[in-house]
Design a protein around this motif. Sequence first.
Motif, PDB file in Angstrom:
ATOM      1  N   GLN A   1       0.845  -1.206   0.000  1.00 57.92           N
ATOM      2  CA  GLN A   1       0.000   0.000   0.000  1.00 57.92           C
ATOM      3  C   GLN A   1       0.870   1.241   0.000  1.00 57.92           C
ATOM      4  O   GLN A   1       0.530   2.241  -0.643  1.00 57.92           O
ATOM      5  CB  GLN A   1      -0.935  -0.010   1.212  1.00 57.92           C
TER       6      GLN A   1
ATOM      7  N   LEU B   1       0.664   3.909  -2.761  1.00 59.79           N
ATOM      8  CA  LEU B   1       0.422   5.316  -2.406  1.00 59.79           C
ATOM      9  C   LEU B   1       1.529   6.200  -3.003  1.00 59.79           C
ATOM     10  O   LEU B   1       1.257   7.299  -3.478  1.00 59.79           O
ATOM     11  CB  LEU B   1       0.368   5.443  -0.880  1.00 59.79           C
ATOM     12  N   ASP B   2       2.755   5.711  -2.932  1.00 57.11           N
ATOM     13  CA  ASP B   2       3.876   6.471  -3.508  1.00 57.11           C
ATOM     14  C   ASP B   2       3.700   6.585  -5.030  1.00 57.11           C
ATOM     15  O   ASP B   2       4.000   7.636  -5.613  1.00 57.11           O
ATOM     16  CB  ASP B   2       5.225   5.754  -3.224  1.00 57.11           C
ATOM     17  N   SER B   3       3.229   5.539  -5.662  1.00 54.74           N
ATOM     18  CA  SER B   3       3.070   5.613  -7.104  1.00 54.74           C
ATOM     19  C   SER B   3       1.888   6.493  -7.475  1.00 54.74           C
ATOM     20  O   SER B   3       1.915   7.155  -8.504  1.00 54.74           O
ATOM     21  CB  SER B   3       2.933   4.258  -7.766  1.00 54.74           C
ATOM     22  N   VAL B   4       0.872   6.570  -6.630  1.00 57.37           N
ATOM     23  CA  VAL B   4      -0.278   7.431  -6.906  1.00 57.37           C
ATOM     24  C   VAL B   4       0.152   8.892  -6.667  1.00 57.37           C
ATOM     25  O   VAL B   4      -0.260   9.801  -7.404  1.00 57.37           O
ATOM     26  CB  VAL B   4      -1.483   7.051  -6.011  1.00 57.37           C
ATOM     27  N   SER B   5       0.934   9.136  -5.655  1.00 57.37           N
ATOM     28  CA  SER B   5       1.364  10.499  -5.345  1.00 57.37           C
ATOM     29  C   SER B   5       2.410  10.989  -6.340  1.00 57.37           C
ATOM     30  O   SER B   5       2.603  12.187  -6.499  1.00 57.37           O
ATOM     31  CB  SER B   5       2.000  10.649  -3.992  1.00 57.37           C
ATOM     32  N   SER B   6       3.087  10.171  -6.978  1.00 54.16           N
ATOM     33  CA  SER B   6       4.124  10.628  -7.874  1.00 54.16           C
ATOM     34  C   SER B   6       3.595  10.795  -9.241  1.00 54.16           C
ATOM     35  O   SER B   6       2.875  11.023  -9.931  1.00 54.16           O
ATOM     36  CB  SER B   6       5.274   9.718  -8.041  1.00 54.16           C
TER      37      SER B   6
ATOM     38  N   HIS C   1       3.798   1.509  -1.406  1.00 57.61           N
ATOM     39  CA  HIS C   1       4.287   1.614  -2.768  1.00 57.61           C
ATOM     40  C   HIS C   1       3.173   2.132  -3.669  1.00 57.61           C
ATOM     41  O   HIS C   1       3.414   2.988  -4.558  1.00 57.61           O
ATOM     42  CB  HIS C   1       4.785   0.261  -3.307  1.00 57.61           C
TER      43      HIS C   1
END
Length: 131
Positions: free
Chosen positions: A122, A126-131, A124
């Motif tokens: 999650q 979240l990091d991919s959604v935020s980036s 990762h």
Amino acid sequence: MLAPIDSIDSVDELRAQLRDTTARLQSAARIGIDLATQNQALTSMLDDLAREQEDLRRRLDLVERDRRWMQDQSLRVDQVRASLDDLLAKADSNRSRHIATDSRIDGLGAIVTKLRDEVDEQAHALDSVSS
């Protein structure tokens, strides 16, 4: 039976009566000596038996003392055995609980690992959604 001495007129009769009386006295003396010898032997045997009886009484007292000591020791052994049985039962119970606890810990460890993996996924995501 012997005739009274005053009634005997013959010297030969007196001599015969004297010889008979002497023989009887010697026989009585031999019987007396034999009886005294037997009495002495019996007294000696009685003394020996009294000493042996006292020795046996002392031995019996020692055996009785040892029997009581062994009985006490046997009771103590039985008490220690009962305590040991209780301790073994408690150890078995503790071992069973330890195995159950280890099993639960292993299960919790697997759950924690799974949760970490999910949190990492999650994070990762979240990091991919935020980036």
